[in-house]
Scaffold this motif. Structure first.
Motif, PDB file in Angstrom:
ATOM      1  N   LEU A  74       0.829  -1.207   0.000  1.00 21.96           N
ATOM      2  CA  LEU A  74       0.000   0.000   0.000  1.00 21.96           C
ATOM      3  C   LEU A  74       0.864   1.258   0.000  1.00 21.96           C
ATOM      4  O   LEU A  74       0.586   2.223  -0.704  1.00 21.96           O
ATOM      5  CB  LEU A  74      -0.920   0.020   1.213  1.00 21.96           C
ATOM      6  CG  LEU A  74      -2.209  -0.770   1.061  1.00 21.96           C
ATOM      7  CD1 LEU A  74      -3.049  -0.636   2.319  1.00 21.96           C
ATOM      8  CD2 LEU A  74      -3.000  -0.296  -0.144  1.00 21.96           C
ATOM      9  N   ARG A  78       0.874   4.028  -2.841  1.00 20.56           N
ATOM     10  CA  ARG A  78       0.506   5.412  -2.519  1.00 20.56           C
ATOM     11  C   ARG A  78       1.554   6.388  -2.984  1.00 20.56           C
ATOM     12  O   ARG A  78       1.243   7.495  -3.427  1.00 20.56           O
ATOM     13  CB  ARG A  78       0.320   5.561  -1.009  1.00 20.56           C
ATOM     14  CG  ARG A  78      -0.949   4.941  -0.521  1.00 20.56           C
ATOM     15  CD  ARG A  78      -1.008   4.938   0.981  1.00 20.56           C
ATOM     16  NE  ARG A  78      -2.252   4.301   1.411  1.00 20.56           N
ATOM     17  CZ  ARG A  78      -2.569   4.081   2.674  1.00 20.56           C
ATOM     18  NH1 ARG A  78      -1.735   4.418   3.632  1.00 20.56           N
ATOM     19  NH2 ARG A  78      -3.712   3.510   2.979  1.00 20.56           N
ATOM     20  N   PHE A  85      -7.964   1.581 -15.751  1.00 21.80           N
ATOM     21  CA  PHE A  85      -8.457   0.238 -16.066  1.00 21.80           C
ATOM     22  C   PHE A  85      -9.230   0.205 -17.383  1.00 21.80           C
ATOM     23  O   PHE A  85      -9.751   1.217 -17.847  1.00 21.80           O
ATOM     24  CB  PHE A  85      -9.401  -0.240 -14.963  1.00 21.80           C
ATOM     25  CG  PHE A  85      -8.735  -0.414 -13.628  1.00 21.80           C
ATOM     26  CD1 PHE A  85      -8.244  -1.639 -13.240  1.00 21.80           C
ATOM     27  CD2 PHE A  85      -8.602   0.664 -12.757  1.00 21.80           C
ATOM     28  CE1 PHE A  85      -7.638  -1.813 -12.002  1.00 21.80           C
ATOM     29  CE2 PHE A  85      -7.995   0.505 -11.520  1.00 21.80           C
ATOM     30  CZ  PHE A  85      -7.512  -0.732 -11.144  1.00 21.80           C
ATOM     31  N   TYR A  91     -16.044   5.603  -9.328  1.00 23.95           N
ATOM     32  CA  TYR A  91     -16.929   5.307  -8.205  1.00 23.95           C
ATOM     33  C   TYR A  91     -18.323   5.864  -8.514  1.00 23.95           C
ATOM     34  O   TYR A  91     -18.511   7.075  -8.552  1.00 23.95           O
ATOM     35  CB  TYR A  91     -16.366   5.915  -6.921  1.00 23.95           C
ATOM     36  CG  TYR A  91     -14.938   5.486  -6.639  1.00 23.95           C
ATOM     37  CD1 TYR A  91     -14.566   4.144  -6.739  1.00 23.95           C
ATOM     38  CD2 TYR A  91     -13.953   6.408  -6.308  1.00 23.95           C
ATOM     39  CE1 TYR A  91     -13.262   3.738  -6.492  1.00 23.95           C
ATOM     40  CE2 TYR A  91     -12.642   6.014  -6.057  1.00 23.95           C
ATOM     41  CZ  TYR A  91     -12.308   4.675  -6.152  1.00 23.95           C
ATOM     42  OH  TYR A  91     -11.021   4.283  -5.918  1.00 23.95           O
ATOM     43  N   ILE A 107      -6.081   9.754   1.195  1.00 21.32           N
ATOM     44  CA  ILE A 107      -4.814   9.017   1.175  1.00 21.32           C
ATOM     45  C   ILE A 107      -3.622   9.969   1.289  1.00 21.32           C
ATOM     46  O   ILE A 107      -2.682   9.734   2.031  1.00 21.32           O
ATOM     47  CB  ILE A 107      -4.679   8.201  -0.129  1.00 21.32           C
ATOM     48  CG1 ILE A 107      -5.835   7.228  -0.278  1.00 21.32           C
ATOM     49  CG2 ILE A 107      -3.317   7.493  -0.195  1.00 21.32           C
ATOM     50  CD1 ILE A 107      -5.777   6.049   0.640  1.00 21.32           C
ATOM     51  N   GLN A 155      -3.515  11.651  -8.341  1.00 19.38           N
ATOM     52  CA  GLN A 155      -2.642  10.988  -7.364  1.00 19.38           C
ATOM     53  C   GLN A 155      -1.214  11.473  -7.505  1.00 19.38           C
ATOM     54  O   GLN A 155      -0.365  11.156  -6.671  1.00 19.38           O
ATOM     55  CB  GLN A 155      -2.698   9.469  -7.540  1.00 19.38           C
ATOM     56  CG  GLN A 155      -4.026   8.862  -7.140  1.00 19.38           C
ATOM     57  CD  GLN A 155      -4.108   7.392  -7.513  1.00 19.38           C
ATOM     58  OE1 GLN A 155      -4.865   7.002  -8.403  1.00 19.38           O
ATOM     59  NE2 GLN A 155      -3.319   6.562  -6.839  1.00 19.38           N
TER      60      GLN A 155
ATOM     61  N   SER B 127      -9.920  -0.785  -8.095  1.00 22.62           N
ATOM     62  CA  SER B 127      -9.702   0.639  -8.268  1.00 22.62           C
ATOM     63  C   SER B 127      -9.272   1.268  -6.937  1.00 22.62           C
ATOM     64  O   SER B 127      -8.336   2.064  -6.876  1.00 22.62           O
ATOM     65  CB  SER B 127     -11.008   1.259  -8.764  1.00 22.62           C
ATOM     66  OG  SER B 127     -10.783   2.488  -9.327  1.00 22.62           O
ATOM     67  N   ALA B 128      -9.966   0.883  -5.874  1.00 22.19           N
ATOM     68  CA  ALA B 128      -9.640   1.401  -4.545  1.00 22.19           C
ATOM     69  C   ALA B 128      -8.228   0.990  -4.139  1.00 22.19           C
ATOM     70  O   ALA B 128      -7.450   1.800  -3.642  1.00 22.19           O
ATOM     71  CB  ALA B 128     -10.655   0.888  -3.525  1.00 22.19           C
ATOM     72  N   GLU B 129      -7.924  -0.274  -4.378  1.00 23.30           N
ATOM     73  CA  GLU B 129      -6.598  -0.781  -4.031  1.00 23.30           C
ATOM     74  C   GLU B 129      -5.514  -0.060  -4.827  1.00 23.30           C
ATOM     75  O   GLU B 129      -4.483   0.323  -4.273  1.00 23.30           O
ATOM     76  CB  GLU B 129      -6.531  -2.270  -4.355  1.00 23.30           C
ATOM     77  CG  GLU B 129      -6.332  -3.160  -3.156  1.00 23.30           C
ATOM     78  CD  GLU B 129      -6.222  -4.605  -3.596  1.00 23.30           C
ATOM     79  OE1 GLU B 129      -5.129  -5.016  -3.980  1.00 23.30           O
ATOM     80  OE2 GLU B 129      -7.255  -5.312  -3.568  1.00 23.30           O
ATOM     81  N   ALA B 130      -5.783   0.125  -6.106  1.00 19.74           N
ATOM     82  CA  ALA B 130      -4.782   0.762  -6.962  1.00 19.74           C
ATOM     83  C   ALA B 130      -4.575   2.227  -6.574  1.00 19.74           C
ATOM     84  O   ALA B 130      -3.556   2.830  -6.897  1.00 19.74           O
ATOM     85  CB  ALA B 130      -5.203   0.660  -8.429  1.00 19.74           C
ATOM     86  N   GLN B 131      -5.549   2.804  -5.874  1.00 19.18           N
ATOM     87  CA  GLN B 131      -5.377   4.174  -5.397  1.00 19.18           C
ATOM     88  C   GLN B 131      -4.692   4.216  -4.030  1.00 19.18           C
ATOM     89  O   GLN B 131      -4.437   5.282  -3.499  1.00 19.18           O
ATOM     90  CB  GLN B 131      -6.727   4.885  -5.313  1.00 19.18           C
ATOM     91  CG  GLN B 131      -7.270   5.268  -6.680  1.00 19.18           C
ATOM     92  CD  GLN B 131      -8.147   6.489  -6.591  1.00 19.18           C
ATOM     93  OE1 GLN B 131      -9.206   6.469  -5.974  1.00 19.18           O
ATOM     94  NE2 GLN B 131      -7.696   7.576  -7.202  1.00 19.18           N
ATOM     95  N   GLY B 132      -4.464   3.047  -3.472  1.00 18.85           N
ATOM     96  CA  GLY B 132      -3.739   2.994  -2.209  1.00 18.85           C
ATOM     97  C   GLY B 132      -4.642   2.917  -0.980  1.00 18.85           C
ATOM     98  O   GLY B 132      -4.189   3.106   0.140  1.00 18.85           O
ATOM     99  N   PHE B 133      -5.936   2.640  -1.195  1.00 19.01           N
ATOM    100  CA  PHE B 133      -6.826   2.519  -0.036  1.00 19.01           C
ATOM    101  C   PHE B 133      -6.585   1.184   0.658  1.00 19.01           C
ATOM    102  O   PHE B 133      -6.495   0.144   0.008  1.00 19.01           O
ATOM    103  CB  PHE B 133      -8.298   2.601  -0.456  1.00 19.01           C
ATOM    104  CG  PHE B 133      -8.756   4.002  -0.726  1.00 19.01           C
ATOM    105  CD1 PHE B 133      -9.154   4.821   0.319  1.00 19.01           C
ATOM    106  CD2 PHE B 133      -8.753   4.518  -2.009  1.00 19.01           C
ATOM    107  CE1 PHE B 133      -9.556   6.128   0.077  1.00 19.01           C
ATOM    108  CE2 PHE B 133      -9.149   5.821  -2.263  1.00 19.01           C
ATOM    109  CZ  PHE B 133      -9.553   6.626  -1.209  1.00 19.01           C
TER     110      PHE B 133
END
Lengths: 245, 234
Positions: A74, A78, A85, A91, A107, A155, B127-133
């Motif tokens: 993670l 980050r 994708f 979302y 984040i 990001q 998607s969440a994981e790839a954003q670092g969540f």
């Protein structure tokens, strides 16, 4: 050139399927790498190993000099990578603005105002500044993918991974997404790894093209080398099929 | 054929014992609110456990859900109340009711949450994981908010069922709405007023449950409307 991504002897096995067979690859800082090959060749799995969406069965992944492990995954993500994708994966419960600001605020601990500023800037980059308040369901596929690119840009990562970003799009909207990606490739120093079937795009922006088949890297070179003077028969055959249809 | 079942005297009798009904109403409401809170908390925890990837946590959640769902609530409440009482650690009727009803519906809530989480496409998790969540952030900001629409109708069903199931308090001598109504109609001085008593009892249950169902429907409709509006705005 500094190495940003290094895959070393990567194997990936899903049940009985040996998807990646000893993949070795290095991507330099700011380099634009395009991975091509027939479907099922392991291109997507390769790029998904880079941010540990797939954990390699064996082998090592280094991102920006750090070996990625399930534990530090993670943190490494980050600090270094973002991803676009095939199916956008915006979302759906958040409007465009909140899609873009969620990760920066939660984040990266930016203030709401800072994150909005950032979001507006990247919406401009992808040409959708007027869609800040729309929900993803109200956007076309091409627009959703451009928003997804803006979200990844928010990001502010050094590495952007693209997993077949145009494969789910209508033919008419492919170009608007490719245009954004070309602009990024030409104007930014972001390290880009793009899995795609768009040979025109590969030729235009790639510093290096990698051809994969059956879980292996068969050939790699500059676009000129690979497209105009492929060494292996298999690449010739593949390009023949793709370019002549 | 109803004879004097709905006679003015019967109604008067119910009115003069209105305190009994109101007390029952209050106990049922109190039991319900606390048991709902408990069932939601348990449901969320076990729903997350059973929709996750850790096999051991999944197994624990499975055992809880299967054990609770495949034995009667009446047995569970008796066991909890009498076993504790006779071992000298009695916790009282109301607490026994809240805990056993909360546990019971928690198992059903857990399945509601599990189904809700599993209905979210894999791409959202990636998607969440790839954003670092991490897991908590991903669930809190990305996955659970999306499950609301899916979870709301079956969750409301469970809540309404839970309120009605407070009637099991009767078996351990509770003073909930059903128990009090029953005591009233079978009491020496109060017998015979079945008709009005049961009607009033039903009306009081209705007053608790119906607004809940309505509110849930309205919420659900507004969520759907937002989706349609956003889809049409293009």
């Amino acid at each position: 050139m500094k190495t940003m991504i290094k895959l070393s002897h990567i194997h990936k096995v899903f049940g009985d399927l040996h998807v990646l067979k000893d993949v070795n690859l290095e991507v330099g800082e700011g380099e634009k790498l395009v991975i091509i090959g027939p479907s099922g060749s392991g291109k997507s799995t390769t790029v998904r190993c880079m941010n540990f969406l797939e954990v390699p069965t064996s082998g090592k992944v280094f991102i920006n000099g750090t070996e990625v492990t399930p534990k530090n995954r993670l943190k490494v993500i980050r600090e270094n990578t973002s991803m676009v994708f095939q199916s956008f994966n915006l979302y759906p419960h958040l409007d465009v603005m909140h899609n873009l600001t969620l990760a920066p605020v939660k984040i990266h601990h930016k203030s709401e105002a800072e994150a909005r500023e950032l979001a507006r800037h990247y919406l401009q980059v992808v040409g959708l500044e007027n869609k800040a308040n729309a929900y993803p369901a109200a956007l076309s596929g091409g627009q959703q993918q451009r928003i997804a690119i803006a979200r990844a840009l928010c990001q502010q990562s050094k590495i952007m991974l693209f997993d077949e970003p145009t494969s789910a799009l209508d033919p008419e909207t492919i170009q608007e997404v490719l245009d954004v990606m070309v602009k990024l490739a030409e104007e930014s120093n972001i390290t880009m790894v793009v899995v795609t079937h768009e040979m025109g795009f590969a030729r235009k922006v790639a510093d290096r093209v990698v051809f994969m088949e059956d879980g292996r890297i068969i050939e790699e070179g500059t676009p000129d080398e690979l497209f105009d003077h492929p060494k292996s028969e298999r690449v010739k055959q593949f390009l023949g099929k793709i370019l002549n249809h | 054929m109803f004879g004097n079942m709905f006679s003015a005297r019967a109604w008067e009798l119910v009115w003069s014992f209105r305190g009994t009904f109101l007390l029952g109403f209050w106990h049922t409401l109190l039991t319900s609110i606390l048991a709902i809170a408990m069932s939601l908390a348990l449901g969320l925890i076990f729903g997350l456990m059973s929709s996750g990837t850790k096999t051991s946590l999944k197994a624990v959640a499975r055992v809880y859900v299967e054990f609770i769902q495949n034995t009667p609530l009446l047995l569970q409440i008796c066991f909890l109340y009498y076993a504790l009482s006779f071992s000298g650690h009695g916790i009282g009727i109301l607490a026994s009711g809240i805990i056993s009803i909360g546990l019971y519906h928690g198992a059903y809530m857990s399945e509601v949450f599990r189904a809700g989480i599993q209905s979210i496409p894999k791409g959202q998790f990636e998607s969440a994981e790839a954003q670092g969540f991490g897991y908590v952030g991903m669930m809190r900001y990305i996955i659970l908010p999306q499950t609301v629409k899916v979870v709301l109708p079956p969750m409301t069903n469970q809540i309404v069922n839970l309120i009605k199931n407070t009637s099991v308090l009767y078996i351990i001598g509770g003073t909930d709405l059903i128990s009090n109504t029953y005591s009233f109609v079978t009491g020496v001085n109060t017998g015979g007023a079945y008709g009005p008593a049961y009607l009033v009892c039903g009306a009081l249950f209705f007053v608790m449950c119906y607004p809940l169902s309505r509110a849930a429907t309205i919420w659900e409709t507004s969520l759907k409307k937002r989706d349609q509006m956003s889809a049409a705005k293009e």
